[in-house]
Write a protein that holds these residues in place. Structure first.
Motif, mmCIF file in Angstrom:
data_model
loop_
_atom_site.group_PDB
_atom_site.id
_atom_site.type_symbol
_atom_site.label_atom_id
_atom_site.label_comp_id
_atom_site.label_asym_id
_atom_site.label_seq_id
_atom_site.Cartn_x
_atom_site.Cartn_y
_atom_site.Cartn_z
ATOM 1 N N ASP A 19 16.526 82.052 0.731
ATOM 2 C CA ASP A 19 17.788 82.772 0.540
ATOM 3 C C ASP A 19 17.576 84.257 0.837
ATOM 4 O O ASP A 19 16.491 84.793 0.601
ATOM 5 C CB ASP A 19 18.289 82.635 -0.903
ATOM 6 C CG ASP A 19 18.875 81.270 -1.206
ATOM 7 O OD1 ASP A 19 18.978 80.446 -0.279
ATOM 8 O OD2 ASP A 19 19.227 81.033 -2.375
ATOM 9 N N LYS A 42 25.910 92.613 -0.440
ATOM 10 C CA LYS A 42 25.828 91.338 0.261
ATOM 11 C C LYS A 42 24.755 90.515 -0.436
ATOM 12 O O LYS A 42 23.662 91.015 -0.702
ATOM 13 C CB LYS A 42 25.458 91.584 1.727
ATOM 14 C CG LYS A 42 25.318 90.337 2.558
ATOM 15 C CD LYS A 42 25.130 90.670 4.030
ATOM 16 C CE LYS A 42 23.699 91.030 4.318
ATOM 17 N NZ LYS A 42 23.403 91.156 5.748
ATOM 18 N N CYS A 44 23.561 86.090 -1.515
ATOM 19 C CA CYS A 44 23.789 84.651 -1.551
ATOM 20 C C CYS A 44 24.479 84.318 -2.876
ATOM 21 O O CYS A 44 24.210 84.950 -3.896
ATOM 22 C CB CYS A 44 22.446 83.932 -1.453
ATOM 23 S SG CYS A 44 22.564 82.152 -1.620
ATOM 24 N N HIS A 46 23.896 82.095 -4.812
ATOM 25 C CA HIS A 46 22.962 81.529 -5.782
ATOM 26 C C HIS A 46 21.967 82.549 -6.317
ATOM 27 O O HIS A 46 21.001 82.185 -6.963
ATOM 28 C CB HIS A 46 22.231 80.322 -5.175
ATOM 29 C CG HIS A 46 23.098 79.126 -5.134
ATOM 30 N ND1 HIS A 46 23.896 78.835 -4.060
ATOM 31 C CD2 HIS A 46 23.341 78.176 -6.052
ATOM 32 C CE1 HIS A 46 24.582 77.747 -4.319
ATOM 33 N NE2 HIS A 46 24.272 77.326 -5.516
ATOM 34 N N ASN A 47 22.192 83.817 -6.055
ATOM 35 C CA ASN A 47 21.338 84.862 -6.623
ATOM 36 C C ASN A 47 21.805 85.180 -8.031
ATOM 37 O O ASN A 47 22.990 85.104 -8.340
ATOM 38 C CB ASN A 47 21.416 86.142 -5.784
ATOM 39 C CG ASN A 47 20.633 86.045 -4.509
ATOM 40 O OD1 ASN A 47 20.663 85.026 -3.841
ATOM 41 N ND2 ASN A 47 19.935 87.097 -4.167
ATOM 42 N N HIS A 56 28.150 71.629 -4.988
ATOM 43 C CA HIS A 56 26.811 72.045 -4.557
ATOM 44 C C HIS A 56 25.878 70.836 -4.416
ATOM 45 O O HIS A 56 24.973 70.843 -3.587
ATOM 46 C CB HIS A 56 26.238 73.047 -5.564
ATOM 47 C CG HIS A 56 24.902 73.608 -5.192
ATOM 48 N ND1 HIS A 56 24.680 74.308 -4.026
ATOM 49 C CD2 HIS A 56 23.711 73.577 -5.839
ATOM 50 C CE1 HIS A 56 23.411 74.681 -3.972
ATOM 51 N NE2 HIS A 56 22.800 74.247 -5.054
#
Length: 112
Positions: A19, A42, A44, A46-47, A56
């Motif tokens: 990622d 900016k 992901c 999922h961070n 998902h």
């Protein structure tokens, strides 16, 4: 009811392998004569602290905008875990939640 803060700092937390790391950009700055300070970022989805929608993991699962906010309110089991969660880890966490209080199994929060 006790409230647990499991949030992670977005720009300092671990990133899942592959990622992109979060980035922030100063768009406007009062010090440069701009009317206000404005920052963009900016990252992901999922961070940091997040919720995995059923979509998902399941092709026909609900996307996060289709999940009622009521699902996120109520008793929960808080598990502490560092690193990637394996299937065995998930089974153990679920069993620990059941052993603690079956009412908590509807919501499991993983802190780590």
């Amino acid at each position: 009811m006790k409230i647990y803060d499991i949030t992670q700092e977005v720009f300092g937390c671990a990133v899942f392998p592959g990622d992109p790391s979060p980035e922030r950009f100063k768009m406007l700055d009062i010090k440069n004569g701009d009317i206000c300070n404005l920052t963009a970022f900016k990252m992901c989805a999922h961070n940091g602290t997040h919720v995995d929608a059923p979509y998902h993991f399941y092709a026909d699962g609900k996307t996060i905008d289709q999940v009622s906010l009521d699902k996120f309110i109520g008793y929960a089991y808080v598990a502490e875990h560092e690193g990637e969660i394996t299937a065995e880890d998930a089974r153990r966490i679920l069993q620990d939640a059941k052993n603690c209080d079956p009412a908590c199994c509807e919501r499991i929060l993983v802190k780590g």
